[in-house]
Design an enzyme around this catalytic site. Structure first.
Site, PDB file in Angstrom:
ATOM      1  N   LYS A   1       3.041  12.320 -16.258  1.00 25.91           N
ATOM      2  CA  LYS A   1       1.979  11.405 -16.918  1.00 25.91           C
ATOM      3  C   LYS A   1       2.611  10.069 -17.696  1.00 25.91           C
ATOM      4  O   LYS A   1       2.330   9.143 -17.650  1.00 25.91           O
ATOM      5  CB  LYS A   1       1.088  12.092 -18.140  1.00 25.91           C
TER       6      LYS A   1
ATOM      7  N   ASP B   1      -5.299  10.330 -13.061  1.00 27.85           N
ATOM      8  CA  ASP B   1      -5.922  11.347 -13.356  1.00 27.85           C
ATOM      9  C   ASP B   1      -5.345  11.787 -14.774  1.00 27.85           C
ATOM     10  O   ASP B   1      -4.278  11.323 -15.464  1.00 27.85           O
ATOM     11  CB  ASP B   1      -5.486  12.847 -12.507  1.00 27.85           C
ATOM     12  N   ASN B   2      -5.909  12.807 -15.557  1.00 29.02           N
ATOM     13  CA  ASN B   2      -5.568  13.294 -16.680  1.00 29.02           C
ATOM     14  C   ASN B   2      -5.336  12.342 -17.829  1.00 29.02           C
ATOM     15  O   ASN B   2      -4.263  12.647 -18.603  1.00 29.02           O
ATOM     16  CB  ASN B   2      -4.056  14.203 -16.440  1.00 29.02           C
TER      17      ASN B   2
ATOM     18  N   ASP C   1      -1.166  10.611 -10.177  1.00 32.08           N
ATOM     19  CA  ASP C   1      -1.363  12.143 -10.454  1.00 32.08           C
ATOM     20  C   ASP C   1      -0.154  12.771 -10.701  1.00 32.08           C
ATOM     21  O   ASP C   1       0.115  14.146 -10.766  1.00 32.08           O
ATOM     22  CB  ASP C   1      -2.284  13.241  -9.657  1.00 32.08           C
TER      23      ASP C   1
ATOM     24  N   GLU D   1      -9.438  20.593 -14.536  1.00 31.52           N
ATOM     25  CA  GLU D   1      -9.944  21.267 -13.521  1.00 31.52           C
ATOM     26  C   GLU D   1      -9.900  22.750 -13.778  1.00 31.52           C
ATOM     27  O   GLU D   1      -9.331  23.282 -14.682  1.00 31.52           O
ATOM     28  CB  GLU D   1      -8.744  21.261 -12.558  1.00 31.52           C
TER      29      GLU D   1
HETATM   30  C1  542 Z   1       8.163  10.571 -11.448  1.00 25.83           C
HETATM   31  N1  542 Z   1       8.220  10.343  -9.887  1.00 25.83           N
HETATM   32  C2  542 Z   1       7.662  11.380  -9.038  1.00 25.83           C
HETATM   33  N2  542 Z   1       7.736  11.258  -7.897  1.00 25.83           N
HETATM   34  C3  542 Z   1       7.457  12.103  -7.004  1.00 25.83           C
HETATM   35  N3  542 Z   1       6.768  13.026  -7.433  1.00 25.83           N
HETATM   36  C4  542 Z   1       6.713  13.653  -8.590  1.00 25.83           C
HETATM   37  C5  542 Z   1       7.108  12.499  -9.617  1.00 25.83           C
HETATM   38  N4  542 Z   1       6.721  13.210 -10.874  1.00 25.83           N
HETATM   39  C6  542 Z   1       6.280  14.459 -10.610  1.00 25.83           C
HETATM   40  N5  542 Z   1       6.129  14.480  -9.379  1.00 25.83           N
HETATM   41  C7  542 Z   1       5.414  15.754  -8.667  1.00 25.83           C
HETATM   42  O1  542 Z   1       3.969  15.590  -8.949  1.00 25.83           O
HETATM   43  C8  542 Z   1       3.679  16.841  -9.314  1.00 25.83           C
HETATM   44  C9  542 Z   1       3.546  16.631 -10.979  1.00 25.83           C
HETATM   45  C10 542 Z   1       2.293  16.373 -11.649  1.00 25.83           C
HETATM   46  C11 542 Z   1       2.276  16.428 -12.944  1.00 25.83           C
HETATM   47  N6  542 Z   1       0.841  16.786 -13.389  1.00 25.83           N
HETATM   48  C12 542 Z   1       0.704  17.471 -14.377  1.00 25.83           C
HETATM   49  O2  542 Z   1       1.420  17.995 -15.346  1.00 25.83           O
HETATM   50  C13 542 Z   1      -0.785  17.931 -15.026  1.00 25.83           C
HETATM   51  C14 542 Z   1      -0.844  18.817 -15.797  1.00 25.83           C
HETATM   52  C15 542 Z   1      -2.108  19.425 -15.924  1.00 25.83           C
HETATM   53  C16 542 Z   1      -2.326  20.513 -17.327  1.00 25.83           C
HETATM   54  C17 542 Z   1      -3.203  20.397 -18.024  1.00 25.83           C
HETATM   55  C18 542 Z   1      -3.366  21.198 -18.991  1.00 25.83           C
HETATM   56  C19 542 Z   1      -2.395  22.000 -19.282  1.00 25.83           C
HETATM   57  F1  542 Z   1      -2.454  23.282 -20.013  1.00 25.83           F
HETATM   58  C20 542 Z   1      -1.316  22.466 -18.372  1.00 25.83           C
HETATM   59  C21 542 Z   1      -1.248  21.469 -17.544  1.00 25.83           C
HETATM   60  C22 542 Z   1      -2.989  19.062 -15.446  1.00 25.83           C
HETATM   61  C23 542 Z   1      -3.156  18.320 -14.303  1.00 25.83           C
HETATM   62  O3  542 Z   1      -4.228  17.747 -13.506  1.00 25.83           O
HETATM   63  C24 542 Z   1      -1.859  17.481 -13.959  1.00 25.83           C
HETATM   64  O4  542 Z   1      -1.725  16.678 -12.949  1.00 25.83           O
HETATM   65  C25 542 Z   1       4.743  17.897  -8.964  1.00 25.83           C
HETATM   66  O5  542 Z   1       4.355  18.094  -7.726  1.00 25.83           O
HETATM   67  C26 542 Z   1       6.035  17.003  -9.316  1.00 25.83           C
HETATM   68  O6  542 Z   1       7.049  17.518  -8.451  1.00 25.83           O
HETATM   69 MG    MG Z   2      -3.733  16.062 -12.198  1.00 23.04          MG
END
Ligand code: 542
Ligand code: MG
Length: 214
Positions: A144, A169-170, A141, A199
């Protein structure tokens, strides 16, 4: 400036949930994000699918990539059998500090190990650091476009075994097209799509469940 969104979510938990009661923490976040401000938690609709897959797998070892505020961490950890461990990976220190508090508020800190840092760096260190041979369950999650490289990394690090279940997810919104391509055209995975909605909205989204065949 005022509070951040993660801080406002934590405040909603502290105000509306009962300490040590994971279900009330989940309900408080869902209520806040449905009625006050949207946030990218897996949410209550997809959360029911997540719950059913976790209960089916009943994992002794689980991994989550992308903790954010810890909503799905709480959803998963509350269902784990005693003695099981959920490792969750988060590289934004601000999110990590909020997630730790939400996980602790739910009383699940003994089942959860939050690793702060990028998944690409931390995944290769998991075996030596936690003595884990493989994961029964992985929830993807995070960003992506990192689902495919991190799945390949888990394979290369020998962290998946015959029967390991990946749940992503997603896969529709925002979408993970390369990941769907990877697991759906790969003889080493048995994969299935679970339709739901993004969500707290009526927009279509869903989870992809993929079993590693070894
Ligand atoms: C790449 N390696 C990584 N290692 C450790 N942590 C990481 C990470 N990448 C991202 N993260 C962390 O995960 C989280 C990021 C999640 C990315 N999720 C999304 O972009 C997302 C985005 C949407 C979304 C859907 C529609 C919309 F209009 C806008 C957003 C819905 C979701 O359920 C999502 O999960 C943050 O806390 C980030 O700091
Ligand atoms: Mg998600």
């Amino acid at each position: 400036t005022g509070l951040s969104r993660p801080q406002r979510i934590l405040k909603a938990v502290q105000k509306n949930a009962k300490k040590g009661d994971p279900q009330s923490v989940i309900a408080a976040i869902d209520h806040y994000c449905r009625h006050k401000e949207w946030a990218m938690n897996v949410g209550d609709d997809k959360g029911l699918i997540l719950d059913s897959v976790v209960m089916e797998v009943n994992p002794s070892s689980a991994l989550e990539l992308g903790t954010y505020c810890g909503y799905s961490t709480v959803r998963i950890a509350r269902l784990l059998p005693a003695g099981s461990t959920l490792i969750t990976v988060e590289f934004n220190p601000h999110c990590a500090v909020i997630a730790r508090q939400i996980i602790a508020y739910a009383g699940l800190q003994d089942k959860v190990k939050l690793m702060e840092g990028p998944s690409g760096d931390l995944i290769p260190k998991i075996k030596e650091q936690f003595g884990i041979t493989s994961f029964d369950f992985v929830f993807l999650d995070h960003w992506k476009d990192r689902y495919v490289p991190d799945t390949k990394l888990l394979e290369e690090c020998g962290l998946l075994r015959k029967g390991s279940v990946l749940l992503a997810d997603n896969v529709i919104c925002p979408g993970a097209p390369e990941y769907l391509e990877y697991v759906r055209n790969n003889p080493r995975y048995e994969t299935r799509y679970f339709p739901s909605n993004l969500e707290y909205t009526k927009v279509e989204d869903g989870l992809e469940k993929s079993v590693f065949l070894g």
